[in-house]
Design a protein around this motif. Structure first.
Motif, short mmCIF file in Angstrom:
data_model
loop_
_atom_site.label_atom_id
_atom_site.label_comp_id
_atom_site.label_asym_id
_atom_site.label_seq_id
_atom_site.Cartn_x
_atom_site.Cartn_y
_atom_site.Cartn_z
N PHE A 1 0.82 -1.21 0.00
CA PHE A 1 0.00 0.00 0.00
C PHE A 1 0.86 1.26 0.00
N LEU A 2 1.99 1.25 0.68
CA LEU A 2 2.89 2.40 0.63
C LEU A 2 3.41 2.61 -0.80
N TYR A 3 3.79 1.52 -1.44
CA TYR A 3 4.30 1.63 -2.79
C TYR A 3 3.20 2.02 -3.77
N LEU A 4 1.99 1.52 -3.56
CA LEU A 4 0.86 1.87 -4.41
C LEU A 4 0.57 3.37 -4.32
N ILE A 5 0.58 3.91 -3.12
CA ILE A 5 0.32 5.34 -2.94
C ILE A 5 1.39 6.18 -3.63
N SER A 6 2.64 5.78 -3.48
CA SER A 6 3.71 6.56 -4.13
C SER A 6 3.66 6.43 -5.65
N THR A 7 3.24 5.27 -6.16
CA THR A 7 3.13 5.09 -7.60
C THR A 7 1.99 5.93 -8.17
N VAL A 8 0.86 5.95 -7.48
CA VAL A 8 -0.28 6.74 -7.95
C VAL A 8 0.04 8.23 -7.88
N ALA A 9 0.79 8.64 -6.87
CA ALA A 9 1.15 10.06 -6.75
C ALA A 9 2.05 10.51 -7.90
N ARG A 10 2.87 9.61 -8.42
CA ARG A 10 3.74 9.97 -9.54
C ARG A 10 2.95 10.14 -10.84
N TRP A 11 1.78 9.52 -10.94
CA TRP A 11 0.99 9.60 -12.17
C TRP A 11 0.19 10.89 -12.27
N ALA A 12 0.35 11.78 -11.28
CA ALA A 12 -0.35 13.06 -11.34
C ALA A 12 0.11 13.81 -12.59
N PRO A 13 -0.72 14.71 -13.10
CA PRO A 13 -0.28 15.50 -14.25
C PRO A 13 1.04 16.21 -13.95
N ASP A 14 1.83 16.42 -14.98
CA ASP A 14 3.18 16.95 -14.80
C ASP A 14 3.23 18.29 -14.08
N ASN A 15 2.24 19.12 -14.27
CA ASN A 15 2.32 20.45 -13.69
C ASN A 15 1.65 20.56 -12.33
N ALA A 16 0.98 19.54 -11.83
CA ALA A 16 0.29 19.62 -10.55
C ALA A 16 1.24 19.86 -9.37
N PRO A 17 2.32 19.08 -9.22
CA PRO A 17 3.23 19.38 -8.10
C PRO A 17 3.92 20.73 -8.25
N ILE A 18 4.19 21.12 -9.48
CA ILE A 18 4.83 22.41 -9.71
C ILE A 18 3.90 23.54 -9.30
N GLN A 19 2.63 23.43 -9.62
CA GLN A 19 1.67 24.47 -9.26
C GLN A 19 1.52 24.61 -7.75
N VAL A 20 1.58 23.49 -7.04
CA VAL A 20 1.47 23.54 -5.58
C VAL A 20 2.66 24.29 -4.99
N VAL A 21 3.87 23.92 -5.41
CA VAL A 21 5.06 24.58 -4.89
C VAL A 21 5.08 26.05 -5.27
N ASN A 22 4.77 26.37 -6.52
CA ASN A 22 4.76 27.77 -6.95
C ASN A 22 3.69 28.57 -6.23
N SER A 23 2.54 27.96 -5.91
CA SER A 23 1.49 28.66 -5.17
C SER A 23 1.95 28.99 -3.76
N PHE A 24 2.63 28.04 -3.10
CA PHE A 24 3.15 28.33 -1.77
C PHE A 24 4.19 29.45 -1.81
N LEU A 25 5.06 29.41 -2.80
CA LEU A 25 6.08 30.45 -2.92
C LEU A 25 5.45 31.81 -3.18
N GLU A 26 4.44 31.85 -4.05
CA GLU A 26 3.76 33.12 -4.36
C GLU A 26 3.00 33.64 -3.14
N PHE A 27 2.32 32.74 -2.42
CA PHE A 27 1.60 33.14 -1.21
C PHE A 27 2.56 33.73 -0.19
#
Length: 120
Positions: free
Chosen positions: A82-108
């Motif tokens: 289940f740990l590996y499944l969660i990490s695998t599914v998290a990697r399949w997120a769209p390419d810009n989703a993690p970037i948008q989260v980090v950039n939003s925190f930086l902008e805030f």
């Protein structure tokens, strides 16, 4: 706090991640933001790694269900599955989703916490 603690740590790990090609983005020093790779080759290697992770997760599941493991070993293996499944599914997120989260925190942090907020 985010730009003073998290961002330097992220910048220090980025060279290793670029060697392994395990993340699809890079830090732009000029804009101070994360951007996706422009190289199609680097993106395809990242997607290949995601596919290999999915195959490994499927093999682990099949081994847990149909393998010659005892009930105790299956129970212990299911936690890692289940740990590996969660990490695998998290990697399949769209390419810009993690970037948008980090950039939003930086902008805030830049706008609101530094006191330079201009209502637009």
């Amino acid at each position: 706090m985010f730009s003073s603690e998290f961002l330097p740590l992220l910048k220090s790990y980025l060279p290793l991640c670029h060697v392994l090609k395990c993340i699809p983005f890079d830090y732009n020093k000029d804009s101070g933001r994360l951007e996706t790779f422009r190289s199609a080759g680097k993106r395809s290697i990242f997607k290949l790694q995601c596919t290999l992770s999915a195959f490994y997760c499927m093999a682990m599941f099949l081994n847990l269900c149909f393998g010659p493991l005892s009930a105790t070993e299956k129970f212990q293996g299911s936690a890692f599955f289940f740990l590996y499944l969660i990490s695998t599914v998290a990697r399949w997120a769209p390419d810009n989703a993690p970037i948008q989260v980090v950039n939003s925190f930086l902008e805030f942090e830049h706008r609101f916490l530094s006191g330079h907020y201009h209502h637009e």
